[in-house]
Design a protein around this motif. Structure first.
Motif, PDB file in Angstrom:
ATOM      1  N   SER A 293     -56.112 -69.046-118.465  1.00 56.22           N
ATOM      2  CA  SER A 293     -55.265 -69.760-117.509  1.00 56.22           C
ATOM      3  C   SER A 293     -54.042 -70.351-118.212  1.00 56.22           C
ATOM      4  CB  SER A 293     -56.051 -70.867-116.805  1.00 56.22           C
ATOM      5  OG  SER A 293     -55.222 -71.549-115.871  1.00 56.22           O
ATOM      6  N   TRP A 294     -53.159 -69.480-118.707  1.00 54.80           N
ATOM      7  CA  TRP A 294     -51.962 -69.981-119.393  1.00 54.80           C
ATOM      8  C   TRP A 294     -51.028 -70.705-118.421  1.00 54.80           C
ATOM      9  CZ3 TRP A 294     -47.370 -68.385-117.477  1.00 54.80           C
ATOM     10  CH2 TRP A 294     -47.320 -67.171-116.793  1.00 54.80           C
ATOM     11  N   VAL A 295     -51.170 -70.443-117.126  1.00 53.56           N
ATOM     12  CA  VAL A 295     -50.290 -71.070-116.143  1.00 53.56           C
ATOM     13  C   VAL A 295     -50.485 -72.584-116.125  1.00 53.56           C
ATOM     14  CG1 VAL A 295     -49.666 -71.169-113.696  1.00 53.56           C
ATOM     15  CG2 VAL A 295     -50.242 -68.987-114.755  1.00 53.56           C
ATOM     16  N   THR A 296     -51.715 -73.045-116.347  1.00 57.23           N
ATOM     17  CA  THR A 296     -51.966 -74.487-116.405  1.00 57.23           C
ATOM     18  C   THR A 296     -52.036 -75.010-117.833  1.00 57.23           C
ATOM     19  OG1 THR A 296     -54.380 -74.162-116.323  1.00 57.23           O
ATOM     20  CG2 THR A 296     -53.232 -74.482-114.216  1.00 57.23           C
ATOM     21  N   GLN A 297     -52.345 -74.156-118.804  1.00 57.66           N
ATOM     22  CA  GLN A 297     -52.574 -74.630-120.165  1.00 57.66           C
ATOM     23  C   GLN A 297     -51.410 -74.370-121.111  1.00 57.66           C
ATOM     24  OE1 GLN A 297     -55.390 -76.389-120.688  1.00 57.66           O
ATOM     25  NE2 GLN A 297     -55.815 -75.977-118.527  1.00 57.66           N
ATOM     26  N   GLY A 298     -50.503 -73.472-120.734  1.00 62.26           N
ATOM     27  CA  GLY A 298     -49.421 -73.096-121.626  1.00 62.26           C
ATOM     28  C   GLY A 298     -49.788 -71.888-122.469  1.00 62.26           C
ATOM     29  N   GLY A 299     -48.768 -71.277-123.064  1.00 62.95           N
ATOM     30  CA  GLY A 299     -48.961 -70.019-123.767  1.00 62.95           C
ATOM     31  C   GLY A 299     -49.841 -70.107-124.992  1.00 62.95           C
ATOM     32  N   LYS A 300     -49.742 -71.190-125.767  1.00 63.66           N
ATOM     33  CA  LYS A 300     -50.493 -71.260-127.016  1.00 63.66           C
ATOM     34  C   LYS A 300     -51.978 -71.500-126.775  1.00 63.66           C
ATOM     35  CE  LYS A 300     -47.676 -69.648-128.925  1.00 63.66           C
ATOM     36  NZ  LYS A 300     -47.773 -68.425-129.741  1.00 63.66           N
ATOM     37  N   VAL A 301     -52.319 -72.391-125.837  1.00 67.97           N
ATOM     38  CA  VAL A 301     -53.735 -72.552-125.487  1.00 67.97           C
ATOM     39  C   VAL A 301     -54.228 -71.285-124.801  1.00 67.97           C
ATOM     40  CG1 VAL A 301     -55.419 -73.882-124.144  1.00 67.97           C
ATOM     41  CG2 VAL A 301     -53.582 -75.061-125.348  1.00 67.97           C
ATOM     42  N   GLY A 302     -53.354 -70.654-124.005  1.00 69.66           N
ATOM     43  CA  GLY A 302     -53.707 -69.372-123.406  1.00 69.66           C
ATOM     44  C   GLY A 302     -54.054 -68.338-124.455  1.00 69.66           C
ATOM     45  N   GLN A 303     -53.274 -68.306-125.524  1.00 66.24           N
ATOM     46  CA  GLN A 303     -53.559 -67.388-126.626  1.00 66.24           C
ATOM     47  C   GLN A 303     -54.868 -67.752-127.314  1.00 66.24           C
ATOM     48  OE1 GLN A 303     -51.284 -67.793-130.310  1.00 66.24           O
ATOM     49  NE2 GLN A 303     -50.822 -65.594-130.219  1.00 66.24           N
ATOM     50  N   CYS A 331     -44.113 -70.600-118.033  1.00 63.51           N
ATOM     51  CA  CYS A 331     -43.669 -69.258-117.666  1.00 63.51           C
ATOM     52  C   CYS A 331     -43.816 -68.341-118.869  1.00 63.51           C
ATOM     53  CB  CYS A 331     -42.204 -69.286-117.212  1.00 63.51           C
ATOM     54  SG  CYS A 331     -41.506 -67.651-116.858  1.00 63.51           S
ATOM     55  N   MET A 332     -44.419 -67.187-118.661  1.00 62.89           N
ATOM     56  CA  MET A 332     -44.443 -66.143-119.688  1.00 62.89           C
ATOM     57  C   MET A 332     -44.208 -64.798-119.009  1.00 62.89           C
ATOM     58  SD  MET A 332     -47.222 -66.830-122.688  1.00 62.89           S
ATOM     59  CE  MET A 332     -48.694 -66.519-121.739  1.00 62.89           C
ATOM     60  N   LEU A 372     -37.377 -65.598-117.591  1.00 55.53           N
ATOM     61  CA  LEU A 372     -37.504 -66.825-118.363  1.00 55.53           C
ATOM     62  C   LEU A 372     -37.883 -68.025-117.515  1.00 55.53           C
ATOM     63  CD1 LEU A 372     -34.450 -66.289-120.727  1.00 55.53           C
ATOM     64  CD2 LEU A 372     -36.835 -65.620-121.080  1.00 55.53           C
ATOM     65  N   GLU A 373     -38.000 -67.826-116.204  1.00 55.11           N
ATOM     66  CA  GLU A 373     -38.413 -68.900-115.303  1.00 55.11           C
ATOM     67  C   GLU A 373     -39.108 -68.282-114.102  1.00 55.11           C
ATOM     68  OE1 GLU A 373     -36.493 -72.661-112.756  1.00 55.11           O
ATOM     69  OE2 GLU A 373     -35.226 -71.397-114.040  1.00 55.11           O
ATOM     70  N   LEU A 374     -40.222 -68.885-113.694  1.00 55.39           N
ATOM     71  CA  LEU A 374     -40.935 -68.383-112.532  1.00 55.39           C
ATOM     72  C   LEU A 374     -40.120 -68.618-111.265  1.00 55.39           C
ATOM     73  CD1 LEU A 374     -44.574 -69.577-113.278  1.00 55.39           C
ATOM     74  CD2 LEU A 374     -43.725 -67.240-113.365  1.00 55.39           C
ATOM     75  N   ALA A 375     -40.110 -67.609-110.400  1.00 54.46           N
ATOM     76  CA  ALA A 375     -39.429 -67.741-109.115  1.00 54.46           C
ATOM     77  C   ALA A 375     -40.231 -68.635-108.185  1.00 54.46           C
ATOM     78  CB  ALA A 375     -39.238 -66.357-108.485  1.00 54.46           C
ATOM     79  N   THR A 376     -39.595 -69.070-107.105  1.00 52.15           N
ATOM     80  CA  THR A 376     -40.258 -69.888-106.091  1.00 52.15           C
ATOM     81  C   THR A 376     -40.262 -69.150-104.758  1.00 52.15           C
ATOM     82  OG1 THR A 376     -38.177 -71.019-105.622  1.00 52.15           O
ATOM     83  CG2 THR A 376     -39.661 -72.063-107.195  1.00 52.15           C
ATOM     84  N   ALA A 377     -41.028 -69.683-103.814  1.00 47.61           N
ATOM     85  CA  ALA A 377     -41.157 -69.022-102.517  1.00 47.61           C
ATOM     86  C   ALA A 377     -39.800 -68.870-101.837  1.00 47.61           C
ATOM     87  CB  ALA A 377     -42.110 -69.802-101.615  1.00 47.61           C
TER      88      ALA A 377
END
Length: 405
Positions: A293-303, A331-332, A372-377
């Motif tokens: 769950s990198w979306v809530t934890q960030g890329g490094k914890v995701g890794q 965002c990744m 480089l940034e997640l889009a929105t609805a």
């Protein structure tokens, strides 16, 4: 059994009991728990491959009558900030997804009383007519229950009609913690009890659909209740074999009623996430795949999760609205996801929702714009009302008034 005996039991891949899992989580050091989970992951995935999917998480409406107190995304019926996406808006999002190698829409939204079953059927048919090979991973169990209640049709018939219109699979959202004591405190029991959530998945599996399962932890549940959640999922997987993957994430407290009015303001730590992920891998011995769950934890914890039982980096996602509303905006894009996988010593492969391997990273096959940034609805301030909504009868007073204009 002694703690050493339980550790040996987990290391050998034997099925854990609730008391085994509680002892491991409570008493075993984090690095040992990670080692056990990594061993369980390696037994199922000895090839060293870590997968991911390129899809888009589209929330078609934020209007919701469920009013869960942990959600910062929803807007009540009649709110000036409420929206429903038009079919054309969703087509544009699909076009953008395909352009970066995506093959699926993860479609979820609020429980909007002014969107009937026919709207979903028409949308799904329209998507399949324009994009025959594009997949619809859509409508979590509480949404299916909401549609069932609105249409006064039983859940199996709703699923049958949605499949006929083009539904390919069901995401595991809305599970939170599958214990009704917790669900009452989170104000989400009304949208689905624990049994009702599981029953939707049971019907979906019987209809031939594959689904995912989730757990949101870190609100008001006890550790024993987290484990009860996992054991209920394991029992259903024993029965049906229909789950493809499990995803867990921590409650995001910002801008929520639970955080603002009930004092649940501290987000669970990254260490707690890794320990929860690891115990999930050990308990869910009949689930092949666990997502990071990198979306809530960030890329490094995701890794780092790849050393704690995860074998999948989830979705490139492209768009995200719900977690962002609660303050998380990681965002990744595919380039960064692949870099994290390969730097952790694994081979990165694209997949489908069914975990069929699609191929190598798409950016290595052709030019793909960086994200480089997640889009929105929707763009801020866009309050447009889709023209096609006038084709469907509204149920709420606000909805009826809007469609008479």
């Amino acid at each position: 059994m002694s703690l050493t005996g339980i550790v040996d039991k987990a290391a050998s891949g034997e099925r854990l009991t609730a008391s085994d899992a509680l002892a491991l989580y409570t008493h075993v050091p984090t690095h040992t728990l990670g080692r056990l989970a990594d061993g369980a992951r390696a037994r199922k995935h000895p090839d060293g491959i870590v997968t991911y999917i390129i899809d888009r998480n589209v929330n078609y409406t934020n209007v919701c009558v469920a009013r869960c107190n942990f959600c910062a995304f929803y807007r009540p019926v009649g709110s000036a900030d409420g929206y429903v996406l038009s079919f054309d808006e969703m087509f544009r999002k699909i076009d953008e997804t395909i352009a970066v190698g995506g093959n699926q829409l993860l479609l979820q939204g609020g429980h909007n009383p002014d969107i009937p079953l026919a709207w979903y059927e028409d949308l799904f048919r329209a998507v399949k007519a324009r994009y025959p090979d594009f997949k619809l991973h859509a409508l979590s169990p509480p949404e299916v229950i909401h549609i069932s209640r609105l249409s006064q049709l039983p859940v199996p018939e709703v699923i049958e009609r949605l499949v006929a219109a083009g539904l390919d699979s069901i995401p595991g959202g809305g599970a939170e913690i599958l214990v009704d004591r917790v669900r009452k405190l989170l104000h989400c029991q009304g949208k689905a009890t624990a049994d009702e959530w599981l029953d939707v998945m049971r019907h979906a599996h019987r209809a031939g659909l594959r689904t995912t399962a989730t757990m949101m932890y870190g609100t008001v549940e006890t550790l024993e209740e987290r484990l009860e959640h996992l054991l209920r999922l394991r029992d259903l997987q024993d029965e049906t074999g229909g789950f493809t993957a499990f995803i867990t994430w921590s409650f995001q407290p910002d801008h929520t009623e639970l955080g603002r009015d009930h004092g649940v303001t501290a987000e669970a730590t990254g260490v707690e996430y890794l320990r929860t992920l690891a115990i999930s891998r050990l308990v869910l011995d009949n689930f092949d795949n666990l997502q990071s769950s990198w979306v809530t934890q960030g890329g490094k914890v995701g890794q780092l999760s790849l050393a704690f039982g995860a074998n999948d980096m989830g979705s490139v996602m492209i768009e995200e609205n719900v977690v962002r509303a609660a303050g998380a905006s990681y965002c990744m894009d595919e380039v960064e996801i692949v870099r994290n996988i390969e730097d952790a010593g694994f081979v990165a492969k694209r997949r489908t929702m069914h975990y069929d391997i699609v191929g190598d990273p798409i950016f290595r096959l052709r030019d793909v714009p960086r994200m480089l940034e997640l889009a929105t609805a929707r763009a801020a301030g866009d309050v447009s009302v889709p023209a096609e909504l006038s084709n469907y009868a509204a149920r709420s007073r606000a909805g009826k008034a809007a469609r008479q204009q």
